[in-house]
Design a protein around this motif. Structure first.
Motif, PDB file in Angstrom:
ATOM      1  N   UNK A  25      17.372 -68.096  56.243  1.00  0.00           N
ATOM      2  CA  UNK A  25      18.414 -69.000  55.749  1.00  0.00           C
ATOM      3  C   UNK A  25      19.329 -69.483  56.874  1.00  0.00           C
ATOM      4  N   UNK A  26      19.510 -68.650  57.900  1.00  0.00           N
ATOM      5  CA  UNK A  26      20.326 -69.045  59.060  1.00  0.00           C
ATOM      6  C   UNK A  26      19.527 -70.003  59.944  1.00  0.00           C
ATOM      7  N   UNK A  27      18.288 -69.647  60.244  1.00  0.00           N
ATOM      8  CA  UNK A  27      17.448 -70.459  61.130  1.00  0.00           C
ATOM      9  C   UNK A  27      17.170 -71.834  60.530  1.00  0.00           C
ATOM     10  N   UNK A  28      16.948 -71.885  59.231  1.00  0.00           N
ATOM     11  CA  UNK A  28      16.659 -73.156  58.556  1.00  0.00           C
ATOM     12  C   UNK A  28      17.933 -73.929  58.208  1.00  0.00           C
ATOM     13  N   UNK A  29      19.079 -73.371  58.554  1.00  0.00           N
ATOM     14  CA  UNK A  29      20.391 -73.995  58.332  1.00  0.00           C
ATOM     15  C   UNK A  29      20.709 -74.234  56.856  1.00  0.00           C
ATOM     16  N   UNK A  30      20.136 -73.408  55.966  1.00  0.00           N
ATOM     17  CA  UNK A  30      20.549 -73.490  54.567  1.00  0.00           C
ATOM     18  C   UNK A  30      21.882 -72.768  54.386  1.00  0.00           C
ATOM     19  N   UNK A  31      22.197 -71.872  55.352  1.00  0.00           N
ATOM     20  CA  UNK A  31      23.503 -71.215  55.399  1.00  0.00           C
ATOM     21  C   UNK A  31      24.003 -71.277  56.843  1.00  0.00           C
ATOM     22  N   UNK A  32      25.275 -71.578  57.003  1.00  0.00           N
ATOM     23  CA  UNK A  32      25.876 -71.644  58.335  1.00  0.00           C
ATOM     24  C   UNK A  32      26.100 -70.254  58.900  1.00  0.00           C
ATOM     25  N   UNK A  33      26.461 -69.339  58.019  1.00  0.00           N
ATOM     26  CA  UNK A  33      26.775 -67.970  58.429  1.00  0.00           C
ATOM     27  C   UNK A  33      26.525 -67.043  57.253  1.00  0.00           C
ATOM     28  N   UNK A  34      26.310 -65.766  57.565  1.00  0.00           N
ATOM     29  CA  UNK A  34      26.173 -64.740  56.528  1.00  0.00           C
ATOM     30  C   UNK A  34      27.060 -63.578  56.946  1.00  0.00           C
ATOM     31  N   UNK A  35      27.998 -63.211  56.093  1.00  0.00           N
ATOM     32  CA  UNK A  35      28.877 -62.078  56.348  1.00  0.00           C
ATOM     33  C   UNK A  35      28.265 -60.827  55.720  1.00  0.00           C
ATOM     34  N   UNK A  36      28.259 -59.752  56.487  1.00  0.00           N
ATOM     35  CA  UNK A  36      27.689 -58.489  56.028  1.00  0.00           C
ATOM     36  C   UNK A  36      28.825 -57.579  55.588  1.00  0.00           C
ATOM     37  N   UNK A  37      28.727 -57.085  54.369  1.00  0.00           N
ATOM     38  CA  UNK A  37      29.763 -56.177  53.867  1.00  0.00           C
ATOM     39  C   UNK A  37      29.205 -54.767  53.719  1.00  0.00           C
ATOM     40  N   UNK A  38      30.076 -53.813  53.965  1.00  0.00           N
ATOM     41  CA  UNK A  38      29.728 -52.405  53.776  1.00  0.00           C
ATOM     42  C   UNK A  38      30.937 -51.744  53.147  1.00  0.00           C
TER      43      UNK A  38
END
Length: 96
Positions: A25-38
């Motif tokens: 999703x990042x490489x294909x630019x369907x999402x600009x960023x993904x935040x990881x939560x823990x």
């Protein structure tokens, strides 16, 4: 502060289960960023490598500009030579 949409936040567990899909999703630019939560706390962000490199270059440039400003400010400030400083501080050159 950066805002994240609901679909840009993923738990660390879900990321572990679907690393390939998340990276895609990042490489294909369907999402600009993904935040990881823990534990309901944002811990990291995944961004495209080109975006990271662009941000890093911008940061480095800003750092160089800041250093240049400090150098310019110091050029106009009063200075004393090293020997005078040692004498004022009561330090012998040979003691160094």
């Amino acid at each position: 502060m950066v805002a994240y949409t609901r679909d840009e936040i993923i738990s660390a567990t879900d990321l572990a289960r679907n690393v390939s899909g998340t990276l895609s999703s990042i490489v294909k630019h369907t999402k600009e960023k993904v935040a990881i939560s823990k534990n309901n706390k944002l811990e990291a962000v995944i961004i495209d490598i080109e975006e990271y490199e662009r941000l890093k270059e911008a940061y480095d440039l800003m750092e160089h500009i800041e250093i240049a400003k400090i150098v310019e400010e110091r050029k106009s400030s009063a200075t004393i030579d090293f020997e005078t400083l040692l004498k004022e501080e009561g330090i012998a050159y040979d003691d160094l």
